[in-house]
Design a protein around this motif. Structure first.
Motif, PDB file in Angstrom:
ATOM      1  N   UNK A   1       0.835  -1.203   0.000  1.00  0.00           N
ATOM      2  CA  UNK A   1       0.000   0.000   0.000  1.00  0.00           C
ATOM      3  C   UNK A   1       0.872   1.257   0.000  1.00  0.00           C
ATOM      4  N   UNK A   2       1.959   1.212   0.778  1.00  0.00           N
ATOM      5  CA  UNK A   2       2.855   2.355   0.842  1.00  0.00           C
ATOM      6  C   UNK A   2       3.479   2.635  -0.520  1.00  0.00           C
ATOM      7  N   UNK A   3       3.941   1.605  -1.197  1.00  0.00           N
ATOM      8  CA  UNK A   3       4.556   1.803  -2.512  1.00  0.00           C
ATOM      9  C   UNK A   3       3.553   2.388  -3.495  1.00  0.00           C
ATOM     10  N   UNK A   4       2.305   1.934  -3.456  1.00  0.00           N
ATOM     11  CA  UNK A   4       1.273   2.486  -4.334  1.00  0.00           C
ATOM     12  C   UNK A   4       1.016   3.947  -3.994  1.00  0.00           C
ATOM     13  N   UNK A   5       0.986   4.275  -2.705  1.00  0.00           N
ATOM     14  CA  UNK A   5       0.774   5.665  -2.290  1.00  0.00           C
ATOM     15  C   UNK A   5       1.954   6.540  -2.726  1.00  0.00           C
ATOM     16  N   UNK A   6       3.184   6.007  -2.615  1.00  0.00           N
ATOM     17  CA  UNK A   6       4.351   6.767  -3.059  1.00  0.00           C
ATOM     18  C   UNK A   6       4.301   7.013  -4.557  1.00  0.00           C
ATOM     19  N   UNK A   7       3.890   6.010  -5.312  1.00  0.00           N
ATOM     20  CA  UNK A   7       3.773   6.180  -6.766  1.00  0.00           C
ATOM     21  C   UNK A   7       2.787   7.291  -7.080  1.00  0.00           C
ATOM     22  N   UNK A   8       1.652   7.314  -6.353  1.00  0.00           N
ATOM     23  CA  UNK A   8       0.663   8.371  -6.551  1.00  0.00           C
ATOM     24  C   UNK A   8       1.230   9.727  -6.157  1.00  0.00           C
ATOM     25  N   UNK A   9       2.001   9.751  -5.040  1.00  0.00           N
ATOM     26  CA  UNK A   9       2.556  11.011  -4.513  1.00  0.00           C
ATOM     27  C   UNK A   9       3.581  11.612  -5.478  1.00  0.00           C
TER      28      UNK A   9
END
Length: 81
Positions: A71-79
Motif C-alpha cells: 500500500x505504501x509503494x502504491x501511495x508513493x507512486x501516486x505522490x
C-alpha cells in the motif's frame, strides 16, 4: 480529528502532509504513536514527527509496518507521479 478536518477543508485527493514537533522526548514518543495510527488509517498521506530536543532537529517520516508495504509503494507512486 485534525486529519479529518484538513481533508474535509482542503480535499481528500490532494497529496497532504501532516506534521508535529516538540522538544520533550516523551511527547515525541506520544506524537510518533499517534502519527503511526494516522498512517495506518490514511496510508496515502504523509506524516512527520520533528524532535527539537537539545539543539538537534530530527525530522522523521512515519511509515506503516512492513505488512502494508505494498500500500505504501502504491501511495508513493501516486505522490511522486
Amino acid at each position: 480529528q485534525c486529519v479529518e478536518k484538513g481533508l474535509d477543508e482542503y480535499g481528500r485527493d490532494l497529496p497532504h502532509s501532516f506534521g508535529m514537533s516538540d522538544d520533550d522526548l516523551k511527547n515525541v514518543d506520544l506524537i510518533t504513536s499517534a502519527m503511526l495510527e494516522c498512517k495506518l488509517d490514511y496510508p496515502d498521506k504523509r506524516f512527520f514527527v520533528i524532535s527539537t530536543n537539545r539543539r538537534r532537529h530530527v525530522k522523521m517520516e512515519i511509515l506503516p509496518p512492513h505488512k502494508d508495504e505494498e500500500k505504501l509503494r502504491a501511495a508513493e507512486d501516486d505522490w511522486y507521479g
